[in-house]
Design a protein around this motif. Sequence first.
Motif, PDB file in Angstrom:
ATOM      1  N   ALA A 564       0.806  -1.213   0.000  1.00  0.00           N
ATOM      2  CA  ALA A 564       0.000   0.000   0.000  1.00  0.00           C
ATOM      3  C   ALA A 564       0.842   1.268   0.000  1.00  0.00           C
ATOM      4  CB  ALA A 564      -0.941  -0.003   1.209  1.00  0.00           C
ATOM      5  N   ASP A 565       2.055   1.203   0.563  1.00  0.00           N
ATOM      6  CA  ASP A 565       2.899   2.394   0.561  1.00  0.00           C
ATOM      7  C   ASP A 565       3.747   2.511  -0.702  1.00  0.00           C
ATOM      8  OD1 ASP A 565       4.823   0.453   0.891  1.00  0.00           O
ATOM      9  OD2 ASP A 565       5.490   1.132   2.861  1.00  0.00           O
ATOM     10  N   GLY A 566       3.608   1.533  -1.619  1.00  0.00           N
ATOM     11  CA  GLY A 566       4.303   1.601  -2.902  1.00  0.00           C
ATOM     12  C   GLY A 566       5.770   1.259  -2.860  1.00  0.00           C
ATOM     13  N   SER A 567       6.279   0.828  -1.698  1.00  0.00           N
ATOM     14  CA  SER A 567       7.716   0.582  -1.580  1.00  0.00           C
ATOM     15  C   SER A 567       8.142  -0.803  -2.026  1.00  0.00           C
ATOM     16  CB  SER A 567       8.153   0.797  -0.127  1.00  0.00           C
ATOM     17  OG  SER A 567       7.543  -0.168   0.729  1.00  0.00           O
ATOM     18  N   ARG A 568       7.182  -1.730  -2.146  1.00  0.00           N
ATOM     19  CA  ARG A 568       7.527  -3.099  -2.491  1.00  0.00           C
ATOM     20  C   ARG A 568       6.578  -3.627  -3.566  1.00  0.00           C
ATOM     21  NH1 ARG A 568      11.223  -1.731   0.054  1.00  0.00           N
ATOM     22  NH2 ARG A 568      12.261  -2.736   1.830  1.00  0.00           N
ATOM     23  N   LEU A 569       7.137  -4.441  -4.427  1.00  0.00           N
ATOM     24  CA  LEU A 569       6.378  -5.170  -5.440  1.00  0.00           C
ATOM     25  C   LEU A 569       6.738  -6.635  -5.299  1.00  0.00           C
ATOM     26  CD1 LEU A 569       4.766  -5.598  -8.101  1.00  0.00           C
ATOM     27  CD2 LEU A 569       6.881  -4.996  -9.317  1.00  0.00           C
ATOM     28  N   ALA A 570       5.739  -7.483  -5.141  1.00  0.00           N
ATOM     29  CA  ALA A 570       5.969  -8.925  -5.038  1.00  0.00           C
ATOM     30  C   ALA A 570       5.357  -9.617  -6.246  1.00  0.00           C
ATOM     31  CB  ALA A 570       5.357  -9.481  -3.751  1.00  0.00           C
ATOM     32  N   ARG A 579       9.429 -13.197  -5.925  1.00  0.00           N
ATOM     33  CA  ARG A 579      10.448 -12.152  -5.986  1.00  0.00           C
ATOM     34  C   ARG A 579       9.893 -10.851  -5.422  1.00  0.00           C
ATOM     35  NH1 ARG A 579      14.844 -13.136  -9.602  1.00  0.00           N
ATOM     36  NH2 ARG A 579      14.733 -15.270 -10.410  1.00  0.00           N
ATOM     37  N   ILE A 580      10.729 -10.178  -4.644  1.00  0.00           N
ATOM     38  CA  ILE A 580      10.400  -8.865  -4.111  1.00  0.00           C
ATOM     39  C   ILE A 580      11.245  -7.841  -4.862  1.00  0.00           C
ATOM     40  CG2 ILE A 580      10.223  -7.420  -2.064  1.00  0.00           C
ATOM     41  CD1 ILE A 580       8.497  -9.909  -1.910  1.00  0.00           C
ATOM     42  N   TRP A 581      10.575  -6.832  -5.438  1.00  0.00           N
ATOM     43  CA  TRP A 581      11.250  -5.836  -6.260  1.00  0.00           C
ATOM     44  C   TRP A 581      11.070  -4.447  -5.656  1.00  0.00           C
ATOM     45  CZ3 TRP A 581      12.881  -8.091 -11.092  1.00  0.00           C
ATOM     46  CH2 TRP A 581      12.263  -9.307 -11.423  1.00  0.00           C
ATOM     47  N   THR A 588      15.755  -6.399  -7.973  1.00  0.00           N
ATOM     48  CA  THR A 588      15.278  -7.495  -7.146  1.00  0.00           C
ATOM     49  C   THR A 588      15.868  -7.355  -5.747  1.00  0.00           C
ATOM     50  OG1 THR A 588      15.123  -8.991  -9.035  1.00  0.00           O
ATOM     51  CG2 THR A 588      15.173  -9.991  -6.854  1.00  0.00           C
ATOM     52  N   LEU A 589      14.989  -7.290  -4.723  1.00  0.00           N
ATOM     53  CA  LEU A 589      15.439  -7.128  -3.349  1.00  0.00           C
ATOM     54  C   LEU A 589      15.603  -8.466  -2.644  1.00  0.00           C
ATOM     55  CD1 LEU A 589      13.108  -4.153  -2.320  1.00  0.00           C
ATOM     56  CD2 LEU A 589      15.468  -4.045  -3.144  1.00  0.00           C
ATOM     57  N   ARG A 590      14.750  -9.411  -2.963  1.00  0.00           N
ATOM     58  CA  ARG A 590      14.832 -10.720  -2.314  1.00  0.00           C
ATOM     59  C   ARG A 590      14.096 -11.743  -3.166  1.00  0.00           C
ATOM     60  NH1 ARG A 590      16.311 -12.495   2.491  1.00  0.00           N
ATOM     61  NH2 ARG A 590      16.506 -10.396   3.361  1.00  0.00           N
ATOM     62  N   ILE A 602      -0.314 -14.483  -4.279  1.00  0.00           N
ATOM     63  CA  ILE A 602       0.493 -13.846  -3.251  1.00  0.00           C
ATOM     64  C   ILE A 602      -0.186 -12.552  -2.810  1.00  0.00           C
ATOM     65  CG2 ILE A 602       2.709 -14.777  -3.996  1.00  0.00           C
ATOM     66  CD1 ILE A 602       3.218 -12.110  -5.400  1.00  0.00           C
ATOM     67  N   ALA A 603       0.167 -12.092  -1.613  1.00  0.00           N
ATOM     68  CA  ALA A 603      -0.338 -10.812  -1.116  1.00  0.00           C
ATOM     69  C   ALA A 603       0.661 -10.238  -0.129  1.00  0.00           C
ATOM     70  CB  ALA A 603      -1.699 -10.987  -0.445  1.00  0.00           C
ATOM     71  N   LEU A 604       0.902  -8.930  -0.240  1.00  0.00           N
ATOM     72  CA  LEU A 604       1.705  -8.196   0.722  1.00  0.00           C
ATOM     73  C   LEU A 604       0.782  -7.457   1.679  1.00  0.00           C
ATOM     74  CD1 LEU A 604       4.426  -6.579  -1.568  1.00  0.00           C
ATOM     75  CD2 LEU A 604       4.881  -8.187   0.289  1.00  0.00           C
ATOM     76  N   ASN A 605       1.188  -7.361   2.951  1.00  0.00           N
ATOM     77  CA  ASN A 605       0.428  -6.509   3.851  1.00  0.00           C
ATOM     78  C   ASN A 605       0.762  -5.052   3.556  1.00  0.00           C
ATOM     79  OD1 ASN A 605       3.022  -6.445   4.988  1.00  0.00           O
ATOM     80  ND2 ASN A 605       2.223  -6.183   7.043  1.00  0.00           N
ATOM     81  N   ARG A 606       0.170  -4.149   4.333  1.00  0.00           N
ATOM     82  CA  ARG A 606       0.186  -2.736   3.971  1.00  0.00           C
ATOM     83  C   ARG A 606       1.595  -2.170   3.834  1.00  0.00           C
ATOM     84  NH1 ARG A 606      -3.879   1.130   6.978  1.00  0.00           N
ATOM     85  NH2 ARG A 606      -5.264  -0.061   5.601  1.00  0.00           N
ATOM     86  N   ASP A 607       2.491  -2.487   4.776  1.00  0.00           N
ATOM     87  CA  ASP A 607       3.817  -1.881   4.703  1.00  0.00           C
ATOM     88  C   ASP A 607       4.840  -2.768   3.999  1.00  0.00           C
ATOM     89  OD1 ASP A 607       4.400  -3.847   6.519  1.00  0.00           O
ATOM     90  OD2 ASP A 607       5.071  -2.507   8.115  1.00  0.00           O
TER      91      ASP A 607
END
Length: 701
Positions: A564-570, A579-581, A588-590, A602-607
């Motif tokens: 939600a904060d736009g800092s991560r893309l999975a 992959r986390i971008w 690629t971060l991880r 897949i789903a990321l939580n807010r932060d």
Amino acid sequence: MVALGTSLALLALIGAVIIGDSPADTPERAPGTADTRALSRRLAAESRKIAATDIRLARRLAATAWHLARTDEARVSLLNAFLHPERAVLAGRTGAVTGLDFGNDGVYLAAVDENGMVRVWNATSGEPLEVYADHGPALAVSAPGPSYLFTVGSDGSERERTRDGFLFTSNPYPRPLRAAAISPDGLHVATAGEDGFVDIWHKGGGYPGVTSLVHPRPVTDLDFSLNGGYLATASEDGTARLWDADSGELLAVTGGRRKATAVAAAPGGSLLATADGRTVHLWDGRSGKRIAALKGHTGRVADLAFSPDGELLATGGNDRTVRIWDVHLRKSITTLKGHRKPVRRVVFDPDGYRLASGDAAGTIRIWDTLTGYTIKKLTGQTRPVRTVGFKPDGTRLAVAGDDRTVHIWDVHSDELFEKPDVIRTGHAGRITDVAYSPDGEHLATGSDDRTVRLWDVYSRKATATLKGHTKPVRTVAYSPDGKRLASAGDDRTVRIWDVSSGKSIATLTGHTKRVSVVSFTADGSRIVTGGADRTVRIWDVSSGRPVATLTGHTKRVTGLSVSADGSRLATAGDDGTVRIWDPATGRTLRTFTGRTKGVTGIALNRDGSLLAVAGADDRVRLWDVPTGELLTTLSGHTGRITDIAFSGDGYLATGSEDRTARLWHMRFPPVAQVCQMASGSLSEHEWARYLPDIPYRQVCR
């Protein structure tokens, strides 16, 4: 001394990770010195190491690790400690547990053993409160009020005790008892001897003093339903019987060939559960017909208990395990291990969030059913579920699939037989995706029939049908301002629509195969897509031009989530990797590999700190993104999971080909309970053991 604010900050972090507080609400990580960071990591490692054997000490260590320095390792140790199902171990050198009961308010837990020892604890903190050794061998205990304790002995004696010291004793049951049960409100007592007679003693409510029931053979177990209105009895003749607890009317008789050793009645008397040997049987409480046989225990089952909502059944047995079963799926969803002796008693608390079990050595264990185990199963779809989507405020969940309907559920409803709002879409093909508008007033559905339809949530009527795709639509997403909608599918295109007019305003081309997933970034300036051509593409919304192409997946991209904060893309793919971008740089971060094959969602939580991954093995795995740690695995679905989504307030939703959607409660207790759950700070002795060179401090007080 450290102020309570330290422990509040501790919970605020957990809330940010699990509940999804906004980044502004998340405490900044204190840098600490190199020495304190090293100590924090060391304590975090110790916490992880002992979580399976001493969960309370593990929680104290995790809290202290976070207090010393807010390292990633300390945060993961907190998550691990609070996701762990075992909340407390209440040990005592006594005999086998013969009676176990939570108080009506869930604050107290009382137990009685074969030697007549009666013990009472604070069920939240595990703190021992009272011990009474003046009762002979006992069969049942009840704590119907905060200051009231009631026990029934095997010799027919009865004791009522208040916490201010008053004790009333009597011997109303004029024969040795084989089984006894006390209703949750304390107004009825059922007793049974060797002669097959069952007496219900009414202690209030205007009914006659005693109602007598007759079994043809001796009774082996008794159980009141949670509302006290029904009594279930099990007998050596193999039958179980359901009675009206007030009138004594026989309502149902179940069949059976073997001696029934344990019985439980569901709320409302709709179901009966009995045990004979290692098998648990479910029976219809009206007709007495058997519904299912539950097998899994490797030793004799000694006790049974339904959850307050009737959705779960807990069983304990000689194999030293407690199993929790999904009543509707007729399947074990988890096995709780830790007892070293056969389990004799199991009981849910009034909210269903905790389960207590007692064994033959007198040890009581309290298990947390809130995190990862308590689930709300949403049924009604007649064919496989393909997609789930939360209303932005988290109060509603839309579920859709092959039956071409959308079911809208109240996420926070406590009704046992809740009915959803149903939208009969009229799509000519299955619904492949559903999305709420940012204001929660509209829904978009994509379908195999090549159309996208927009719906007014309140009237449940279509406001527009968007046509233009030449092949099935796979995915839809609203822009953050709700003015645009993106859709994509098998025709390899991504279309951007003006929501107010229903007109297509741009068509994005570039993918060489089917487009499976689409999402807007948090500021709405870009669209991210993934597809069968194994690429992830980022597009500029205003120009419609590609900004970046991310490569790395070796098979079809099947999942996509932007924090939600736009800092991560999975992103996830059929290659089994996640992959986390960094969406700003495309770096690629991880990469998560080797744990899940055939990722389906897949789903990321807010932060962006917590990642939920659905696999082809019907399970969901929760990962800590910064460290790459696997936190826990959620099981329960019996079919391939097709979609997954986080709400902002701590729920995780999954949809499956088993025709159900599930809500997983990932929320932790209120702030005020955290230090209680950790049983306070490290003791001075524990501090000296783990931190010998640092002056003693209390993290919680």
